[in-house]
Design an enzyme around this catalytic site. Structure first.
Site, mmCIF file in Angstrom:
data_model
loop_
_atom_site.group_PDB
_atom_site.id
_atom_site.type_symbol
_atom_site.label_atom_id
_atom_site.label_comp_id
_atom_site.label_asym_id
_atom_site.label_seq_id
_atom_site.Cartn_x
_atom_site.Cartn_y
_atom_site.Cartn_z
ATOM 1 N N ASP A 181 -3.628 7.465 11.820
ATOM 2 C CA ASP A 181 -4.568 6.329 11.931
ATOM 3 C C ASP A 181 -4.729 5.889 13.380
ATOM 4 O O ASP A 181 -5.838 5.644 13.853
ATOM 5 C CB ASP A 181 -4.185 5.156 11.007
ATOM 6 C CG ASP A 181 -2.817 4.532 11.279
ATOM 7 O OD1 ASP A 181 -1.984 5.165 11.951
ATOM 8 O OD2 ASP A 181 -2.590 3.398 10.799
ATOM 9 N N GLU B 198 -0.988 10.954 7.347
ATOM 10 C CA GLU B 198 0.125 10.140 7.859
ATOM 11 C C GLU B 198 0.254 10.305 9.363
ATOM 12 O O GLU B 198 0.179 11.418 9.891
ATOM 13 C CB GLU B 198 1.412 10.589 7.161
ATOM 14 C CG GLU B 198 2.396 9.464 6.949
ATOM 15 C CD GLU B 198 1.882 8.438 5.949
ATOM 16 O OE1 GLU B 198 1.305 7.413 6.389
ATOM 17 O OE2 GLU B 198 2.055 8.648 4.734
ATOM 18 N N HIS B 199 0.449 9.161 10.010
ATOM 19 C CA HIS B 199 0.581 9.116 11.471
ATOM 20 C C HIS B 199 -0.659 9.688 12.152
ATOM 21 O O HIS B 199 -0.555 10.364 13.177
ATOM 22 C CB HIS B 199 1.852 9.853 11.939
ATOM 23 C CG HIS B 199 3.092 9.009 11.777
ATOM 24 N ND1 HIS B 199 3.467 8.063 12.678
ATOM 25 C CD2 HIS B 199 4.009 8.964 10.778
ATOM 26 C CE1 HIS B 199 4.587 7.466 12.262
ATOM 27 N NE2 HIS B 199 4.925 8.000 11.108
ATOM 28 N N GLY C 276 10.621 -3.163 4.105
ATOM 29 C CA GLY C 276 11.233 -2.015 4.794
ATOM 30 C C GLY C 276 11.223 -0.745 3.974
ATOM 31 O O GLY C 276 11.987 0.178 4.224
ATOM 32 N N ARG D 75 0.830 -1.205 0.000
ATOM 33 C CA ARG D 75 0.000 0.000 0.000
ATOM 34 C C ARG D 75 0.870 1.263 0.000
ATOM 35 O O ARG D 75 2.010 1.263 0.441
ATOM 36 C CB ARG D 75 -0.976 0.036 1.177
ATOM 37 C CG ARG D 75 -0.364 0.306 2.543
ATOM 38 C CD ARG D 75 -0.360 1.760 2.968
ATOM 39 N NE ARG D 75 0.439 1.943 4.170
ATOM 40 C CZ ARG D 75 1.736 2.174 4.169
ATOM 41 N NH1 ARG D 75 2.403 2.252 3.047
ATOM 42 N NH2 ARG D 75 2.398 2.328 5.315
ATOM 43 N N SER E 279 4.931 -4.211 3.434
ATOM 44 C CA SER E 279 5.160 -5.623 3.124
ATOM 45 C C SER E 279 4.740 -6.506 4.304
ATOM 46 O O SER E 279 4.292 -7.631 4.101
ATOM 47 C CB SER E 279 6.622 -5.859 2.763
ATOM 48 O OG SER E 279 7.450 -5.458 3.824
ATOM 49 N N TYR F 251 8.543 5.008 16.525
ATOM 50 C CA TYR F 251 7.104 4.979 16.251
ATOM 51 C C TYR F 251 6.323 4.978 17.583
ATOM 52 O O TYR F 251 5.395 5.752 17.774
ATOM 53 C CB TYR F 251 6.787 3.727 15.421
ATOM 54 C CG TYR F 251 5.370 3.632 14.923
ATOM 55 C CD1 TYR F 251 5.004 4.183 13.700
ATOM 56 C CD2 TYR F 251 4.381 2.975 15.658
ATOM 57 C CE1 TYR F 251 3.699 4.081 13.224
ATOM 58 C CE2 TYR F 251 3.086 2.863 15.198
ATOM 59 C CZ TYR F 251 2.752 3.415 13.975
ATOM 60 O OH TYR F 251 1.452 3.310 13.509
ATOM 61 N N ASP G 114 -2.635 0.072 7.354
ATOM 62 C CA ASP G 114 -1.955 -0.817 6.407
ATOM 63 C C ASP G 114 -2.765 -2.078 6.161
ATOM 64 O O ASP G 114 -2.959 -2.504 5.012
ATOM 65 C CB ASP G 114 -0.571 -1.205 6.947
ATOM 66 C CG ASP G 114 0.303 0.011 7.192
ATOM 67 O OD1 ASP G 114 -0.087 1.115 6.772
ATOM 68 O OD2 ASP G 114 1.369 -0.152 7.812
#
Ligand code: GLA
Length: 384
Positions: free
Chosen positions: A32, A29-30, A121, A23, A126, A220, A171
């Site tokens: 969710d 971004e950041h 990565g 995806r 993935s 994160y 994701d």
């Protein structure tokens, strides 16, 4: 991807084939894990699993083209978290198997090959693709069919508990429920989603810097706890209804770092709204500004970018309309990984060449840059 590798490895044809895409997130971004909205797509870089059931309780898994001599074995009696460096990739699969077992499913043993053109990565999910693919292996071999949201939640739990990454749900849902030629608009506060068609004449270019991110390394997690701390200082449950003014008024109490984290969350949530509207209205100028501001906010306020990502985004905006650029930004968790650019379709290969040359000259390395098609989410291809 070919079924021959399975036959070569295991001596017969596979019973099921699963396809799970990576995806790209266009914006949001950041946010969710903060109950915000996000706008991801499923992409034509994907994982293909061929599998067949076997009796007993030993699963054999063979990743094709990764230098393994023989399949890796997982006993269904022993679904513990792997610690050895060479085995940590198995945690995504073991976590999923364990999730189905906890839900009362009698797990089938299986043989499987994994083939992939989705770089690991690279900020292209993935790991979510691997989780979702093996969730579908279990479902295809047992005849169970879970709702796509429940499956995504099970995969997310595998990531939390077995891979140690406290990720949001974007994701797993983008990989599971993406729609061909559409951008998903996912509301992470209630997991409802809608789909916006990609405007005619607009292409998506992914540029993988080759800088490997490792979300498990703690940064994160730190961003998530910064946000929790900011929310508690602000005495609110969510940034969803907060305004930039409200965050501005609390700057002193929050302190510099938490103020910037909160400002990213609130402004990014607003940008999703503007971006989504602009996508429907073919308002390319607003798309451009939103993506630019999103990148700057991730770079300066949220501090999840890196030199290579910043240089690529700057280069794209510098070349601008000369290479058909509409907008560009880092995508995914950051600390490396990829940028996504929206570009006029007739100029997409010019922008690709331009970015490749720029990257080679600046960093002395090759950029893995590809024009990206938007595909459907993970599915079983052929019970044959
Ligand atoms: C990673 C996580 C997602 C999301 C993004 C940042 O990809 O897995 O849940 O938080 O980072 O938007």
């Amino acid at each position: 991807m070919d079924r021959e590798a399975f036959a070569r490895q295991f001596g017969d044809a596979p019973e099921v084939t699963i396809v799970a895409p990576g995806r790209i997130n266009l914006i949001g971004e950041h946010v969710d894990y903060l109950g915000g909205e996000v706008m991801p797509i499923a992409i034509d870089r994907q994982l293909v699993i061929h599998a067949s059931p076997v009796s007993g309780d030993l699963c054999e898994i063979f990743p094709v083209g990764f230098g393994h001599d023989s399949p890796t074995k997982i006993s269904l009696k022993d679904l513990h978290r792997r610690e050895a460096r060479a085995d940590v990739w198995l945690n995504y699969i073991i976590g999923v198997l364990s999730g189905y077992r906890d839900a009362g499913v009698e797990l089938p043993a299986f043989r499987a090959t994994i083939q992939s053109d989705l770089p690991a990565g690279a900020g292209l999910s993935s790991s979510a693709a691997l989780e979702t693919a093996f969730a579908l292996v279990v479902e295809a071999l047992t005849g169970i069919e879970q709702d796509v949201v429940d499956r995504a939640l099970l995969c997310q739990r595998a990531e939390h508990e077995f891979a140690g990454v406290p990720c949001g749900i974007m994701d797993q849902l983008a990989v599971g429920a993406g729609k061909k030629d559409h951008v998903m608009r996912l509301d992470c506060s209630d997991l409802t989603r809608s789909y916006v068609p990609i405007p005619e004449g607009l292409s998506i270019l992914t540029a993988d810097t080759g800088v490997k991110h490792a979300l498990g390394d703690g940064e994160y997690k730190k961003r998530r706890s910064d946000c929790e701390e900011a929310l508690s200082i602000l005495e609110i449950d969510s940034f969803r209804n907060a305004t930039p003014e409200q965050i501005g008024e609390a700057e002193k109490e929050l302190g510099d770092r938490l103020f910037r984290r909160a400002r990213h969350a609130v402004t990014e949530m607003e940008r999703v709204e503007r971006f989504s509207k602009a996508l429907v209205e073919n308002d390319f100028e607003t798309l451009s500004i939103s993506m630019k501001q999103s990148h700057e906010s991730l770079r300066d306020d949220y501090e999840v970018s890196c030199e290579e990502l910043d240089a690529l985004v700057d280069a794209a905006y510098e070349a601008g309309s000369g290479v058909g650029l509409i907008g560009s930004r880092m995508t995914g968790g950051g600390f490396g990984g990829s940028t996504v650019s929206l570009v006029d379709s007739s100029s997409a290969s010019d922008l690709k060449k331009y970015l490749e040359k720029f990257y080679r000259e600046k960093f002395g390395r090759e950029l893995n840059c590809f024009i990206t098609t938007v595909v459907d989410g993970a599915h079983v291809l052929s019970p044959s």
